[in-house]
Design a protein around this motif. Structure first.
Motif: not given
Length: 547
Positions: A267-281, A324-338
């Motif tokens: 999934d393209a969104a998952t790949k985008k999340f992983v690459h974003q994780w590298q730069r933001r986690a 609070r977690l969902l708000q943070l995830m939407q801000k930092e890692f929306p591609e994951l779609g948690l």
């Protein structure tokens, strides 16, 4: 005829010398056990006639030895085994073992939970005794002072249970595997979901009790700050036997939120999340820690065809509510779609039930079980640190290599740094991987059957080494660093067969600087002062300058 006579004579000489060697060895073992029995009897304060050692002719020997072995690579019939297992009930039993081992030139291995990746806590290439600390596992939690004394034979699960008994708002930063022994975990650093907020386990040690090479029981004051420094992340087994740690407990909210989900890397969104994780986690709120495991899995597509897919399994802990977690995830890692339904609120201590796969209403009592939740298999692992994001195509190329092994038998895990880890100097304790490190990688391969041809390189380990080589240009350099809790003898090992070990500092520094960087030099100086004759040694321990 003369040649035959000489050859026969030489053979007889070899047999005689070998027989003498065996007899001397057996006599040494008997003398050691007699010394131990006498020493314990003389210092005993009770009337018990049961002595805390088990020899190979005891029916419980194999059960005791194998009960804590987590890697089947070190449980085969050919694996060197201790001629005795010491299971001390009192500190004095450990002192007696040190005294008699030194007197009879016997090496010691010390095991708390048995999770040493290379088996060095219970295997040796020379004759040795094993001190199994399982009976030294008491824990005392002081809520008022926010501290706890925990003996080295306790497991993380037992520690978490005891903390949870006393308070739902206190915690300790350490790993999530409940069967890991406290002794080795802390002495190697100790990473967990609280690390980004409070640092490593070793960063939160206030005091320790140690038996040194002279058999003395020392605390922080009597051992001095240099030795106390070395124990916390420098591999305590090089300096003595840690009996107990005094830990700083840290505050946590009444509610934490956890998740453990699966996503398909196609999934393209998952790949985008992983690459974003590298730069933001490493930069997100320090209350949030997200690990990702990558592995292959069998699947069935919409047409009913079987296929092998590459999965990403993000799992995380947030010290706060799901909202609070969902708000943070939407801000930092929306591609994951948690999704909300993928998250669970619970108490901090309950999260260790969750991450050990106790998710069916089990009580906290299961944390007291010393048996791992994972099936014991043959395995090998390696580690790396990442200082700059790996190019996206290279990262995906790394994951593609998982297809080369059997489905589900390999994994690559990534764990974020940042937060508190960036605030602590790399020389405060021996663990040096601080600011500048984005995350670390854990490469892992397991297999269920022993290789038939033991003379050939293990194909699974060969695959792992190829993966490790592939990653060389994209990870830390000069040195290429590694995490000591994931011990790796491929980095270097010293000959431990002649009793005159680790006299080559330059050789030891090859692996020592990978674990400890420049802190290795200070560890050598401490070792030389506190254990100059190198009594406490193993195949990858800190050397003394005087041996």
């Amino acid at each position: 005829m003369k040649y035959f006579s000489l050859s026969s004579s030489f053979a007889r000489i070899i047999i005689v010398l070998y027989s003498i060697s065996l007899a001397n060895s057996a006599r040494t073992h008997e003398d050691f056990l007699q010394c131990l029995t006498t020493r314990i009897s003389e210092n005993s304060t009770n009337t018990s006639k049961t002595f805390p050692y088990i020899t190979p002719n005891n029916p419980s020997y194999s059960t005791t030895l194998n009960s804590s072995i987590q890697n089947k690579r070190f449980s085969s019939p050919s694996t060197p085994k201790p001629f005795a297992i010491i299971t001390p009930f009192h500190f004095s039993h450990v002192q007696a073992t040190v005294f008699c081992s030194k007197k009879h030139s016997i090496q010691i291995r010390t095991r708390s939970g048995g999770h040493d990746y290379e088996g060095l806590s219970y295997v040796s290439s020379v004759s040795f005794v094993l001190i199994d600390l399982r009976n030294l596992s008491s824990i005392s939690v002081d809520v008022e002072s926010k501290s706890a004394w925990v003996q080295a034979g306790a497991t993380l699960g037992e520690l978490y249970y005891k903390i949870g008994e006393k308070s739902e708002n206190l915690a300790f930063p350490a790993g999530d595997c409940h069967s890991v022994g406290v002794g080795g975990h802390i002495s190697g650093g100790g990473y967990g979901y609280l690390t980004r907020k409070y640092g490593l386990s070793a960063d939160n040690v206030l005091d320790a009790k140690l038996i040194d090479a002279k058999g003395r029981i020392l605390d922080r004051k009597s051992m001095g700050e240099d030795l106390f420094w070395a124990l916390r992340g420098g591999g305590a087994a090089s300096f003595g036997i840690v009996l107990a740690w005094k830990l700083r407990l840290v505050p946590v909210p009444s509610t934490v939120t956890v998740f453990d989900i699966k996503r398909n890397m196609s999934d393209a969104a998952t790949k985008k999340f992983v690459h974003q994780w590298q730069r933001r986690a490493d930069k997100v709120d320090e209350d949030l820690s997200i690990y990702i495991t990558f592995r292959t899995a069998s699947s069935i597509d919409k047409e009913g065809n079987k296929k092998i897919i590459l999965e990403a399994l993000p799992r995380g802990t947030f010290h706060g509510s799901v909202d609070r977690l969902l708000q943070l995830m939407q801000k930092e890692f929306p591609e994951l779609g948690l999704l909300r339904q993928e998250c669970t609120e619970m108490k901090w201590v309950e999260s260790f039930l969750y991450f050990n796969f106790f998710r069916n209403g089990e009580s906290l009592d299961v944390l007291l079980n010393r048996k791992s939740s994972y099936n014991v298999a043959y395995f090998k692992a390696k580690s790396d640190h990442v200082k700059e994001p790996i190019p996206d195509d290279v990262f995906e190329g790394m994951l593609e290599k998982l297809y080369e092994e059997e489905v589900g038998s390999t994994s690559i895990d990534v764990f974020p740094y940042g937060g508190k880890m960036n605030e602590i100097s790399e020389s405060v304790i021996p663990f040096p991987h601080r600011v500048g490190n984005l995350y670390y990688i854990h490469y892992f391969v397991q297999w269920q059957e022993e290789e038939v041809d033991i003379t050939s390189p293990n194909k699974h380990i060969t695959w792992l080494k190829r993966l490790y080589d592939y990653m060389t240009p994209y990870v830390s350099k000069n040195p290429r660093t590694a995490f000591f809790n994931f011990r790796d003898l491929d980095l270097g090992m010293d000959n431990n067969k002649d009793g005159n070990t680790y006299n080559n500092i330059s050789h030891a520094s090859i692996w020592g600087t990978k674990y400890f960087k420049s802190n290795f030099n200070r560890l050598v100086r401490v070792k030389t002062i506190v254990d100059p004759t190198n009594f406490f040694t193993n195949e990858q321990s800190i050397p003394s300058l005087l041996v």
